[in-house]
Design a protein around this motif. Structure first.
Motif, mmCIF file in Angstrom:
data_model
loop_
_atom_site.group_PDB
_atom_site.id
_atom_site.type_symbol
_atom_site.label_atom_id
_atom_site.label_comp_id
_atom_site.label_asym_id
_atom_site.label_seq_id
_atom_site.Cartn_x
_atom_site.Cartn_y
_atom_site.Cartn_z
ATOM 1 N N TRP A 70 0.658 -1.280 -0.089
ATOM 2 C CA TRP A 70 0.069 -0.131 -0.101
ATOM 3 C C TRP A 70 1.148 1.375 -0.052
ATOM 4 O O TRP A 70 0.752 2.108 -0.811
ATOM 5 N N GLU A 76 -4.749 1.283 -1.732
ATOM 6 C CA GLU A 76 -5.169 1.334 -0.009
ATOM 7 C C GLU A 76 -5.331 -0.516 -0.808
ATOM 8 O O GLU A 76 -5.306 -1.384 -1.543
ATOM 9 N N VAL A 128 -0.936 4.804 5.841
ATOM 10 C CA VAL A 128 -1.376 3.296 5.423
ATOM 11 C C VAL A 128 -2.241 2.844 7.229
ATOM 12 O O VAL A 128 -2.440 3.228 8.529
#
Ligand code: ZN
Length: 251
Positions: A70, A76, A128
């Protein structure tokens, strides 16, 4: 182009990567000491055999690798689609043949290491989201993995102990746990003291009027804080020695 060395040059991060790699090697060593039959025996974790521990540690590497991907791509890529799927995956992995289970651990660890190695220096700051919903920089994945491999090596229950875990890893783990207690207020009435350092480390309910004081060396206190036993831990209420209380839940 695949580099043979880490793309990052950040000394703190490189040191963290070293602890993660050492922990992975340590877990691999303890796993290799177990025969295929030994894998069926219980681990230190309630309801989990050693198979579950190996399965969890393998799928954990894959989940953490998704976070690193990611960060690398900007697309994502969550650790797990849901907690239910995470738990099903662990149960499924525990049913694999011994060779497949060992391959799961080896291959997932190698894959994660390659993702880390090839992550460009700038991408380590990419945000993230973890399975608990925490937003962190990609560099946090190194610590997330470090904690898993060292602690779960102990959970295999074939001779590893918290004494095998490097002191900086223990100290950071204890700081994480006590921080979680403090933000939830679950350390009320508990004064925690780590002995054996140049200066004694004290935290928990430092302002309380008559807290239970739990003390011991770093490895023992960290084991206690993670809910893994009270060996070498002592407790006092006032001047009276008492049995060490169970640590508040951590996760
Ligand atoms: Zn775990």
């Amino acid at each position: 182009m695949v580099a043979r060395h880490d793309e990052t040059t950040d000394p703190v991060l490189l040191d963290g990567l070293l602890q993660a790699r050492r922990g992975t090697a340590f877990f691999a060593r303890k796993l290799n000491e177990l025969s295929d039959m030994d894998l069926d025996a219980p681990s230190l974790l309630p309801g989990w055999t050693r198979r579950h521990v190996v399965s969890h540690v393998g799928y954990n590497a894959r989940a953490i690798a998704r976070l690193v991907e990611w960060a690398a791509t900007g697309v994502e890529n969550p650790m797990y689609p849901s907690l239910e799927i995470r738990n099903h995956e662990i149960d499924f992995g525990a049913t694999l043949s011994p060779i497949a289970l060992r391959n799961l651990f080896d291959h997932s660890a190698i894959h994660l290491n390659v993702e880390w190695r090839d992550l460009p220096a700038d991408s380590w700051h990419h945000k993230v989201t973890t399975v608990q919903g925490r937003v962190v920089q990609a560099e946090e994945t190194v610590w997330m993995r470090t904690r898993e491999v060292w602690v779960h090596a102990v959970d295999l229950d074939n001779g590893a102990s918290f004494h095998d875990i490097p002191a900086p890893v223990l100290a950071r783990l204890l700081k994480d746990i006590s921080g979680a207690w403090s933000s939830r207020g679950t350390d009320k009435g508990l004064l925690i003291e780590v002995t054996g350092h140049s200066s004694t480390l004290v935290f928990g309910d430092v302002a309380g009027s008559s807290p239970v004081k739990v003390s011991g060396p770093l490895a023992a206190m960290t084991a206690w804080a993670t809910g893994r036993g009270t060996a070498s831990v002592t407790a006092k209420h006032g001047v009276e020695a008492i049995a060490p209380p169970a640590a508040p839940p951590w996760i």
